[in-house]
Design an enzyme around this catalytic site. Structure first.
Site, PDB file in Angstrom:
ATOM      1  N   ASP A   1       6.478  35.613   7.361  1.00  0.00           N
ATOM      2  CA  ASP A   1       7.101  36.022   8.689  1.00  0.00           C
ATOM      3  C   ASP A   1       5.370  35.904   9.049  1.00  0.00           C
ATOM      4  O   ASP A   1       4.576  35.843   8.429  1.00  0.00           O
ATOM      5  CB  ASP A   1       7.448  37.935   8.200  1.00  0.00           C
ATOM      6  CG  ASP A   1       7.229  37.986   9.248  1.00  0.00           C
ATOM      7  OD1 ASP A   1       6.730  37.385  10.815  1.00  0.00           O
ATOM      8  OD2 ASP A   1       8.578  38.916  10.271  1.00  0.00           O
TER       9      ASP A   1
HETATM   10  C1  BGC Z   1       8.645  39.208  13.549  1.00  0.00           C
HETATM   11  C2  BGC Z   1       9.419  38.138  13.324  1.00  0.00           C
HETATM   12  C3  BGC Z   1       9.826  37.310  13.616  1.00  0.00           C
HETATM   13  C4  BGC Z   1       7.359  36.381  14.014  1.00  0.00           C
HETATM   14  C5  BGC Z   1       7.204  35.426  15.294  1.00  0.00           C
HETATM   15  C6  BGC Z   1       7.063  38.496  13.382  1.00  0.00           C
HETATM   16  O1  BGC Z   1       6.232  40.291  13.839  1.00  0.00           O
HETATM   17  O2  BGC Z   1       8.383  39.909  12.465  1.00  0.00           O
HETATM   18  O3  BGC Z   1      10.260  38.603  13.423  1.00  0.00           O
HETATM   19  O4  BGC Z   1      10.088  36.424  14.459  1.00  0.00           O
HETATM   20  O5  BGC Z   1       6.687  37.747  14.480  1.00  0.00           O
HETATM   21  O6  BGC Z   1       7.141  36.136  16.606  1.00  0.00           O
END
Ligand code: BGC
Length: 772
Positions: free
Chosen positions: A283
């Protein structure tokens, strides 16, 4: 001796025994919180799951064999580009960067894209075919925009706590319903050539202290081994079985180890037990170490190199990370790329910020608006309908109330509220206007919105009627006393980055009661990002109909009007339990708050979440999991249940899958064998066409197991009045098994399995048994 062997196996399995263990308890009786046993080395994959994976690995390995050390590390390093994340490229070998983008319910922040219903809304359709079509449509748009990797679908959070900020991004807190959705959506996305990313792996159940801050490390979700398998990993299995090319590890710690450096979860459960052949991506800023995350099984870091980049090159040079591990990382990334045949004429990314003058590729020319309308209506759940208030019989005079009836907030509102801290805006948010999806990175950016007021206006115009409205008052005055019905639109917002503080709000509840005080047919429509309790007014006699309209996406107005006017007979079902009072959720209401430096959430409830907990505690819900009304009635009859020959094989010996059979992606292949078939007939006994969501709940004869668990569902119909059809449910070996913490396998219990078929988790119409 027997106990010692069991203890040894349990310790190997990561079970931790409390000091008070007296040696007579079985491991499943002993609480296990908070230790993640080491699982090393990281298994190198070779594509043995299928001929497609095998061909993809051949091509990937041939490329990796030609790459220098720096080129390999470059591939694993996310860089900032116009996409949410971009991988490094190797131009010398014609290896392009991969573009990764959000969101699970439509491409966020771009023009000429669609805003689809959110995951939880899709789950409320209880329709695997619509789930699949949803995946296909998402895949078409991601492909058109040149996005190689779609950051979805979501099975974590699963929805452990009622007030979780991101529960709506995923499908349901029921692992079977979520699993069917994860499988169908993954299949759909990947059929259109896009890599699907199952996220957030694993136990990512709350937003409060989801990652490290000045206050300390991230929350550690501590779950016992059985719960981890039977609830939280379960729906991911379906995505893996469907061939998911990527898995995203979450921000949280799991059993005290960060999810993106948790060798038990990545090397162990995901890559060994479930045979995952694709790549694990972190993530965003979810990586917390260099060497440790590499050795624990992380393959790609996002964004901007994290702890890797040149450091990873150095780590491989000095032997802290093996050259084989790096080869495996690069191979996995390229294998997923080749699995989806993306080297052949895959469009280049067409992703821009709004400030850039650009040519925008059109992803809107597919007819996704109609699919969104259909899913929007199919996921709409009617929960109260007194005296057949609905469907409307051509009313000439309607009054519309409430901030949720119309568009107010701009799609950029969220961006501003989050202080612009993100590259690409956070999409649609609606604290003050109609809500079509939730907030945060799982949000989307509609190209337009047909809001409820617009759609109702259009219908009233057709019927040459009169409409009155007041969107903003809490106590609308004057009351339009001649209105035949009063529609009150309210919502319940939720977003990434915070958990909810209530499942209701005083303004909306007052509004409903104030309108109902002057209007004898008040119809409440709730756009809800998760659970919304209705205790303040559900028994008000003037509230004649109530609809949970979920998060339906851009065609929201069309969907609700189709249901209100009966062009689409509602068949949506609640993918969660609506309690009579918030306190009924008990310890599963709120996120865990802690100021400890190493905070922990102990999943002491085990597998007993949502309806499993209500059933165990004997709590009467306001509306049960799986509940929803129709404008017609159905009769269930003639349950049949038969065991197939596979059942005898599965229950032979010690009832666990044959360890000599090779694991493929998705886990032991025998787990997916059908062991039993259950059928029943459903007939439309009312006066209108309609579809019925038929649900099969099973009681598995094992200790500490929920009294009943959803193990099959089908949306049967639409059926004409008098028409009947057979619903058929196939029960797989996994559906009937429990996770055996000592054997570290799914064990098929012997005994009598109860079968309960009906219209919700509390409304059974035909029952039966099978004995294994
Ligand atoms: C989220 C993810 C997301 C990523 C990219 C993170 O803060 O938890 O679900 O895909 O950001 O935007």
């Amino acid at each position: 001796m027997k106990i010692q062997v069991a203890l040894y196996a349990a310790v190997q399995a990561g079970l931790v025994f409390s000091q008070t263990t007296n040696g007579t308890e079985t491991p499943s009786e002993v609480p296990y919180y908070g230790l993640s046993p080491p699982v090393y080395p990281s298994p190198a994959s070779n594509g043995s799951s299928s001929t497609q994976w095998s061909a993809a690995y051949k091509r990937a390995k041939a490329l990796v064999a030609q790459m220098t050390l720096e080129e390999k590390t470059n591939l694993t390093r996310g860089v900032t580009g116009s996409c949410i994340g971009t991988t490094g490229s190797v131009e010398r070998l014609g290896i392009r960067s991969l573009c990764l983008s959000d969101a699970p319910d439509g491409i966020r922040g771009q023009e000429f894209v669609s805003s689809f219903p959110a995951g939880i809304h899709v789950a409320a359709t209880f329709d695997p075919d619509l789930m699949y079509k949803y995946g296909v449509a998402l895949g078409e748009e991601y492909h058109a925009k040149g996005i190689n990797v779609a950051l979805g679908p979501v099975a974590g959070p699963l929805g452990r706590i009622a007030r979780g900020g991101r529960n709506w991004e995923g499908l349901s807190n029921d692992p079977y319903l979520a699993g069917i959705g994860m499988g169908a959506i993954t299949t759909g996305i990947q059929e259109r050539g896009v890599i699907a990313t199952a996220k957030h792996w694993l136990l990512n159940e709350q937003e409060f202290r989801r990652t490290n801050t000045d206050a300390g490390e991230a929350m550690s979700s501590n779950a016992d081994d059985r719960t981890l398998h039977e609830l939280y990993a379960f729906p991911f299995m379906n995505a893996l079985r469907a061939g998911a090319g990527a898995v995203l590890c979450g921000y949280n710690r799991a059993n005290q180890s960060y999810a993106c450096q948790n060798s038990k979860l990545l090397n162990g459960v995901l890559k060994t037990e479930l045979g995952f052949e694709g790549f694990v991506v972190s993530d965003w800023a979810g990586q917390h170490s260099g060497v440790a995350s590499a050795n624990a099984g992380l393959d790609l870091v996002m964004p901007d190199g994290g702890y890797w980049g040149d450091n990873l090159t150095q780590a491989v040079t000095n032997g802290s990370v093996s050259a084989d591990r790096l080869d495996d990382m690069a191979t996995r990334i390229l294998a997923s790329f080749h699995l989806l045949d993306q080297e052949y004429s895959y469009p280049l990314p067409s992703i821009y910020t709004n400030a850039q003058k650009h040519f925008a590729v059109d992803a809107q020319s597919f007819d996704h608006a109609e699919l969104i309308h259909q899913i929007g209506a199919a996921g709409t759940v009617l929960v109260k309908n007194v005296n057949n208030t609905l469907p409307f019989k051509k009313p000439r005079y309607l009054a519309v109330y409430g901030y949720d009836a119309t568009v107010k907030a701009s799609p950029w509102d969220n961006y501003l509220r989050f202080g612009g801290g993100y590259e690409v805006n956070f999409g649609w948010s609606t604290l003050n206007g109609t809500m079509i999806t939730g907030g945060g990175s799982g949000s989307n950016t509609p190209s337009y919105v047909i809001d409820p007021f617009m759609a109702v206006s259009q219908r009233i115009a057709q019927d040459k009627g009169t409409l009155r409205w007041d969107f903003w008052s809490e106590n609308p005055s004057p009351a339009f006393v001649n209105a035949e019905h009063c529609l009150v639109f309210i919502n319940a917002y939720a977003s990434e980055s915070f958990d909810r503080t209530s499942l209701k709000d005083a303004f909306s509840d007052n509004l409903v009661n104030n309108v109902a005080a002057n209007c004898s047919s008040t119809i409440v429509v709730i756009h809800n990002a998760g659970i919304r309790v209705v205790d303040e007014w559900i028994d008000n006699p003037n509230v004649t109909a109530v609809i949970f309209a979920g998060l339906p996406g851009q065609e929201t107005g069309r969907s609700i009007v189709s249901v209100l006017y009966g062009e689409i007979n509602p068949s949506g079902r609640l993918p969660f339990t609506v309690a009579k009072a918030e306190s009924d959720y008990g310890t599963l209401l709120n996120s865990t708050v802690s100021s400890d430096y190493f905070p922990s959430i102990n999943f002491t409830e085990g597998v007993f979440t949502d309806y499993r907990a209500f059933d165990r505690e004997g709590i009467e819900p306001q509306f049960a999991f799986g509940y929803g009304l129709s404008y017609t009635t159905f009769e269930y009859a003639d349950l049949t249940a038969s065991l197939l020959g596979t059942a005898a094989g599965a229950s032979a010996g010690n009832s666990i899958p044959d360890s000599s059979v090779a694991i493929v992606q998705g886990g032991h292949p025998d787990l997916w064998d059908t062991l039993a078939v259950v059928t029943c007939t459903v007939s439309n006994t009312g006066a209108l066409d309609g579809a019925e969501v038929v649900q099969l709940y099973v009681s598995i004869p094992a200790e500490d197991t929920p009294v009943r668990q959803l193990r099959g569902f089908q949306r049967v119909g639409p059926l004409a009045p008098g028409e009947g059809r057979r619903a058929v449910f196939e029960l797989t070996r996994r559906d009937l098994s429990v996770w055996d913490v000592v054997a570290q396998q799914w064990r098929l219990p012997r005994g009598e399995f109860g079968l309960f078929v009906g219209a919700s988790s509390r409304d059974f119409r035909v029952n039966g048994t099978i004995t294994i």
